[in-house]
Design a protein around this motif. Structure first.
Motif, PDB file in Angstrom:
ATOM      1  N   GLU A  39      -2.092  -4.894  -2.601  1.00  0.00           N
ATOM      2  CA  GLU A  39      -2.508  -3.569  -2.151  1.00  0.00           C
ATOM      3  C   GLU A  39      -1.799  -2.439  -2.904  1.00  0.00           C
ATOM      4  O   GLU A  39      -2.016  -1.263  -2.605  1.00  0.00           O
ATOM      5  N   LEU A  40      -0.950  -2.801  -3.871  1.00  0.00           N
ATOM      6  CA  LEU A  40      -0.336  -1.770  -4.717  1.00  0.00           C
ATOM      7  C   LEU A  40      -1.447  -1.043  -5.478  1.00  0.00           C
ATOM      8  O   LEU A  40      -2.402  -1.675  -5.942  1.00  0.00           O
ATOM      9  N   LYS A  41      -1.300   0.260  -5.615  1.00  0.00           N
ATOM     10  CA  LYS A  41      -2.292   1.016  -6.371  1.00  0.00           C
ATOM     11  C   LYS A  41      -2.230   0.598  -7.842  1.00  0.00           C
ATOM     12  O   LYS A  41      -1.175   0.229  -8.350  1.00  0.00           O
ATOM     13  N   LYS A  42      -3.377   0.647  -8.525  1.00  0.00           N
ATOM     14  CA  LYS A  42      -3.446   0.188  -9.910  1.00  0.00           C
ATOM     15  C   LYS A  42      -2.439   0.905 -10.797  1.00  0.00           C
ATOM     16  O   LYS A  42      -1.766   0.278 -11.622  1.00  0.00           O
ATOM     17  N   GLY A  43      -2.267   2.192 -10.625  1.00  0.00           N
ATOM     18  CA  GLY A  43      -1.286   2.937 -11.422  1.00  0.00           C
ATOM     19  C   GLY A  43       0.128   2.427 -11.196  1.00  0.00           C
ATOM     20  O   GLY A  43       0.927   2.332 -12.133  1.00  0.00           O
ATOM     21  N   GLU A  44       0.446   2.079  -9.954  1.00  0.00           N
ATOM     22  CA  GLU A  44       1.770   1.530  -9.644  1.00  0.00           C
ATOM     23  C   GLU A  44       1.929   0.140 -10.259  1.00  0.00           C
ATOM     24  O   GLU A  44       2.990  -0.205 -10.762  1.00  0.00           O
ATOM     25  N   THR A  87       6.041   2.363  -4.280  1.00  0.00           N
ATOM     26  CA  THR A  87       5.888   2.916  -5.626  1.00  0.00           C
ATOM     27  C   THR A  87       6.665   2.025  -6.588  1.00  0.00           C
ATOM     28  O   THR A  87       7.664   1.398  -6.218  1.00  0.00           O
ATOM     29  N   ARG A 141       0.817  -1.217   0.000  1.00  0.00           N
ATOM     30  CA  ARG A 141       0.000   0.000   0.000  1.00  0.00           C
ATOM     31  C   ARG A 141       0.854   1.272   0.000  1.00  0.00           C
ATOM     32  O   ARG A 141       0.390   2.325  -0.370  1.00  0.00           O
ATOM     33  N   GLU A 142       2.122   1.166   0.410  1.00  0.00           N
ATOM     34  CA  GLU A 142       2.985   2.344   0.470  1.00  0.00           C
ATOM     35  C   GLU A 142       4.012   2.394  -0.655  1.00  0.00           C
ATOM     36  O   GLU A 142       4.626   3.433  -0.880  1.00  0.00           O
TER      37      GLU A 142
END
Length: 170
Positions: A65-70, A38, A35-36
């Protein structure tokens, strides 16, 4: 990926112990929380050259939990990660519809650690007891499961505590 966090953590720990001696781990191991993290930081760590060891390990805990953009940025960089880097991702549940996970499952070695079924738990307990160089009756294993439940981490903690109190093999 897994529904059983303990089994995943044990597998990751074994990979680290087997592949990177403690004396070189500080130079060749990076860990990120999904989640944190990049993509940029992960790729920078993954592209680093190993120091005093044949490989580096980059671990991403909770990669789901990685953001979709990442995830999208990381997908574009996967092919550029050197063969001297082992990228380990843990996840509770992956979205197989996303291109990143589709691609990763195609090109990477992966292992699923699903929660044990109630039928599998007694055999697993017996196997864990053997790893502790002890023995357990099927009745005792069943009782332990009835009292503790089927969560593997709690079972191992209880088994280790009990095993430490007895010098006998029973």
């Amino acid at each position: 990926f897994s529904g059983d966090r303990f089994l995943v953590e044990r597998a990751v720990k074994k990979q680290l112990e087997d592949r990177l001696p403690p004396s070189v781990r500080d130079f060749n191991f990076d860990a990120f929380e999904g989640r944190e993290a990049t993509a940029s930081a992960i790729v920078t760590a993954a592209r680093g050259l190993p120091m005093l060891a044949p490989e580096r390990i980059v671990l991403i805990h909770a990669a789901d939990e990685l953001k979709k953009g990442e995830l999208d940025r990381l997908e574009g960089e996967l092919a550029k990660i050197p063969k001297t880097t082992e990228l380990i991702l843990t996840a509770s549940k992956i979205d197989r519809r996303l291109n990143f996970w589709k691609r990763l499952l195609e090109v990477a070695k992966h292992q699923e650690y699903r929660p044990l079924t109630l039928r599998e738990v007694p055999g697993w307990v017996t196997q864990e007891v053997r790893l502790l160089n002890k023995k357990i009756s099927s009745e005792a294993a069943s009782y332990l499961i009835q009292v503790i439940g089927s969560e593997t981490g709690l079972l191992v903690a209880a088994l280790e505590e009990v095993a430490g109190k007895f010098d006998r093999h029973e």
